[in-house]
Structures are given as C-alpha cells and as structure tokens.
Design an enzyme around this catalytic site. Structure first.
Site, mmCIF file in Angstrom:
data_model
loop_
_atom_site.group_PDB
_atom_site.id
_atom_site.type_symbol
_atom_site.label_atom_id
_atom_site.label_comp_id
_atom_site.label_asym_id
_atom_site.label_seq_id
_atom_site.Cartn_x
_atom_site.Cartn_y
_atom_site.Cartn_z
ATOM 1 N N CYS A 1 -2.359 29.929 -14.450
ATOM 2 C CA CYS A 1 -3.083 30.473 -15.599
ATOM 3 C C CYS A 1 -3.644 29.379 -16.503
ATOM 4 O O CYS A 1 -3.178 29.185 -17.629
ATOM 5 C CB CYS A 1 -2.189 31.429 -16.367
ATOM 6 S SG CYS A 1 -1.986 32.946 -15.450
ATOM 7 N N PRO B 1 0.821 -1.212 0.000
ATOM 8 C CA PRO B 1 0.000 0.000 0.000
ATOM 9 C C PRO B 1 0.854 1.261 0.000
ATOM 10 O O PRO B 1 1.933 1.294 0.592
ATOM 11 C CB PRO B 1 -0.773 -0.106 1.315
ATOM 12 C CG PRO B 1 0.113 -0.910 2.205
ATOM 13 C CD PRO B 1 0.841 -1.874 1.321
HETATM 14 C C1 LIG Z 1 1.243 2.911 -7.016
HETATM 15 C C2 LIG Z 1 1.533 1.501 -6.709
HETATM 16 C C3 LIG Z 1 1.204 0.972 -5.459
HETATM 17 C C4 LIG Z 1 0.502 1.756 -4.390
HETATM 18 O O1 LIG Z 1 -0.779 2.153 -4.734
HETATM 19 P P1 LIG Z 1 -1.726 2.820 -3.613
HETATM 20 O O2 LIG Z 1 -3.017 3.048 -4.299
HETATM 21 O O3 LIG Z 1 -1.076 4.103 -3.228
HETATM 22 O O4 LIG Z 1 -1.811 1.869 -2.491
HETATM 23 C C5 LIG Z 1 1.545 -0.332 -5.208
HETATM 24 N N1 LIG Z 1 2.161 -1.099 -6.148
HETATM 25 C C6 LIG Z 1 2.491 -0.627 -7.358
HETATM 26 C C7 LIG Z 1 3.164 -1.509 -8.321
HETATM 27 C C8 LIG Z 1 2.179 0.682 -7.680
HETATM 28 O O5 LIG Z 1 2.500 1.148 -8.900
#
Ligand SMILES: *Cc1c(COP(=O)(O)O)cnc(C)c1O
Length: 416
Positions: A342, A271
């Site tokens: 802008c 996460p």
């Molecule tokens: C962006 C990303 C995450 C995290 O996503 P969240 O929505 O911020 O939890 C996890 N794994 C990968 C591969 C990502 O690109």
C-alpha cells in the site's frame, strides 16, 4: 545469456508455474551453473599467483550459496557479526573472512577480534577503538581514494561526499595511532562504489591505494574493492564488466608493484553483485490487470518488500512472462508492473513493452540474485519468499523456506 531463460534451461526439470505452485509465489530461483561460472571467471581473471577474490556476502548470504562459492575457492568479506556467523555456518574458517566495518560498536568489534577475523576500520576514531580493544594486534584500514563510481548516488562509496574511508591526507595520524597501541597495519582496502561497467575509475583508484601502500613496509595485502558491474538491460546487448581486460591491466600493475615493494604481497578484490546477480530469477504471479486513466497496470505479488532495488535506487530489472497465452498471441503492449504494497511508489517496472498478460500468469524478474532476498522484509505483514536452487544436474532443491505467520509473530511479546 539467451533472452528467454526458460527456453535456455534456467529452471532445470521444473516449469516456473510448478515452482510457484510448490514453493509459493513469489520465489527466488537460483541456478548453480551460472553461479559457478561467475566464480570461475573471477578466479581466472589474472595470472598473479597471490590474488584472492573475496565474495562480498552482503549481496546474498544464503549459506547454501556460500557453500558453492566456497567450493569454487572464493573467500568472503562481511559487514557485521551476523555475516561472520553465516559465513562460518557455510564452513568458512576465520582466516578466510575479512570484516570490513563501518561505525561499529565495541561489542561488534570484540566479536570479530574474538572470532579471529581480520578487521578493517574506516575512521581514525574506529582505529582508536580497535587499538584500545586489541592492543598489539593486527588491523587493516579502509582508504578513501578521493573519487568514486557507481550507477546511482546512493551506491557511490568513495570521494568527498560519502561517509566511507580514511582520507589519504591522514596517514600521519594513522601512524600515530598505530604506534600508540602497538598495532601492526597488515592491510589496506577501498571500495569506490557499485556497478561500474568501465574499468577506468577502478584503475585510477588502484593507482592511488598503491601509492599509499608504499608508505607501509609490513603489509600482507592490498584490497582494491568490488563494484564489478553486470548489465541489467538485456536489450542493449551490453556485457557485464570485461574481466579479462581489467585482469590484464591489474596483472601488470600487481607484478610491477611487487617488484618495487620487494615482496609479492596478496592482492584482493571484493565483488558482490558480479558473483550472484545473474544467477537468480525472481518468480511472481500476476494478480490483477487494470486500466487507470491512461495507464495499464499489471498488479503482481512482487511488492518492494520482496525486491527493493527499483524503489531504493530506481533500478532496472528485465521482466519475462511465462504464461501459455503469451506465447500464442505474441503481442506486446505498454504497461507498468506494480506490487501489492500500500504505497504508490511500489513500482517494479514503469512503462515497459511486455507481452499482454492475464491474471495467474507467472513472470520472472531477471538478475535478482544480488541485493534481492537480503533486502526483503515483512513490511505490510507479508511473508519473505522461499529460495530454491536449480542444481547442475537440473534437479531443484529448497535452500530457504518461505516465512510462515509464526515467523512473522516471532519476536513479539504480548502484554500480560
Ligand atoms: C557492497 C560492498 C562490496 C560489493 O559491492 P558490489 O557492487 O556488490 O560488487 C564490496 N566491498 C564493500 C566494502 C562493500 O560495502
């Protein structure tokens, strides 16, 4: 969380107005206590002993915040050599960093290999490249489970319509490439999309990745992905994703898989937003109040160079007003809050019922800690804001300086 964050003690020993006066307006303010609580909830979501939370640092890679996340026992996943560099700056060891790459150059891949960081590739073509650069090495692959999830088309990262991952139908070709370069496949990962509040799609994808995992007997880990949602709409009292509930289901699945597989491998989740989003309020200042035809506009210094999410994904962020006049009147009116860039698309919040505001009032944009400062830019020649931390002892400290004009001039080279 209580509705007014100032009353809830979010800003520690300082008033929001004092913060903008001292650190400049706008300014990103983080709360250490909230950040630590989110980390702990994640760490405690399951009982399975080999479950690792990787914080996806693209959501916010301020190294001071990473130090806190590290203290809480989370590892990290990164998207680029620059993020590897910042994670190391915060004290992370190479074996605590997982590089999930997408369409990277040979140089970038070599950087990760030399740094000793486990890498996940997400196409046959990149697996070939990895094999050429690091024959006999260990590698992970990102699968596309065939369906995605998320709050906006732009953040759905699996399924038939996205660029990400290797289709499970191609495992045969994967095995051929692994054999040709004598690579050991040590991990499988996936990430179906961002910001889901309902566990069903996630569990479905866990099921499909584990089906693939059975075909590879030497795995060290399987990574289920991130995307855990929080609620940006405070008034409908919706909660962030229920981790206890998801954890219970995952526990059952992980123990059962370990039994069938014959080994307790490591499971991971990654996460980003869940960890940092709610830990920050972006403070800004009202600079103009005006009526244009039917609409009342509140002009502020929070342009989309400071917070891009509303413009990029039509995202909703709750706004609080901290001016003294506000508390006295208690009146609300329908306004559109805009920035100082802008472009007519520079809208922070459209048609909101907010307390009536005056010039110099300080406003707070909630849940700005993920995909906030990291996406800020110098567009229109503006300075990216400072970041400050309200520590657990309520004292406030600077964790990133505001840009200066010299920073803006930084890399330019004038003609002789
Ligand atoms: C962006 C990303 C995450 C995290 O996503 P969240 O929505 O911020 O939890 C996890 N794994 C990968 C591969 C990502 O690109």
């Amino acid at each position: 969380m209580e509705h007014n964050l100032r009353e809830a003690g979010f800003f520690g020993t300082m008033e929001p107005e004092q913060m903008t006066a001292k650190y400049g307006s706008p300014v990103y303010v983080y709360n250490e206590g909230i950040l630590r609580s989110r980390c702990r909830e994640l760490k405690q979501m399951v009982t399975y002993p080999h479950f690792v939370i990787d914080y996806s640092i693209k959501a916010n890679f301020n190294p001071a915040l990473l130090q806190i996340v590290k203290e809480e026992g989370l590892e990290v996943d990164v998207m680029s050599p620059g993020e590897i560099y910042l994670a190391k700056m915060a004290g992370y060891e190479p074996n605590q960093i997982f590089y999930i790459c997408n369409n990277v150059s040979e140089e970038e891949m070599c950087y990760a290999i030399e740094a000793g960081v486990t890498t996940s590739v997400d196409s046959l073509s990149q697996l070939e490249q990895y094999g050429r650069l690091n024959p006999g090495g260990k590698v992970a692959i990102r699968l596309n489970p065939g369906h995605g999830a998320g709050h906006h088309q732009k953040v759905v990262t699996a399924g038939k319509e996205t660029k990400f991952g290797i289709d499970a139908e191609m495992l045969h070709e994967v095995k051929e490439i692994l054999a040709r370069h004598n690579l050991a496949l040590i991990g499988l990962n996936q990430h179906i999309g961002s910001l889901f509040l309902d566990k069903e799609q996630y569990l479905k994808s866990v099921d499909s990745i584990l089906n693939c995992a059975k075909e590879f007997p030497d795995l060290e880990f399987v990574d289920f992905g991130g995307g855990f949602g929080i609620s940006y709409h405070k008034e409908d009292k919706k909660k962030r994703l229920d981790l206890k509930d998801l954890g219970k289901e995952l526990d059952e699945i992980m123990y059962r898989f370990a039994e069938e597989y014959g080994r307790e491998i490591i499971f991971r989740a990654e996460p980003g937003r869940y960890v940092t989003a709610e830990s920050s309020v972006l403070l800004g200042t009202v600079t103009a109040v005006k009526n244009n035809h039917e609409n009342k506009y509140i002009g502020t210094d929070i342009g989309f160079n400071v917070l891009m999410r509303p413009v990029l994904y039509d995202s909703y962020h709750e706004i609080e007003v901290y001016g003294k006049s506000v508390e006295m009147s208690g009146k609300k009116e329908r306004v559109t809050v805009v920035g100082n860039i802008c472009e007519s698309g520079d809208i922070l919040a459209k048609d909101r019922m907010l307390p009536s505001m005056r010039e110099k009032d300080v406003i707070g944009v909630l849940d700005a800690g993920a995909y906030g400062h990291v996406m800020s830019s110098n567009y229109n020649g503006r300075l990216r804001p400072a970041e400050v931390l309200v520590k657990e002892d309520r004292e406030v400290c600077l964790i990133r300086k505001r840009d200066t004009f010299e920073d803006l001039a930084g890399n330019y080279v004038l003609l002789p």
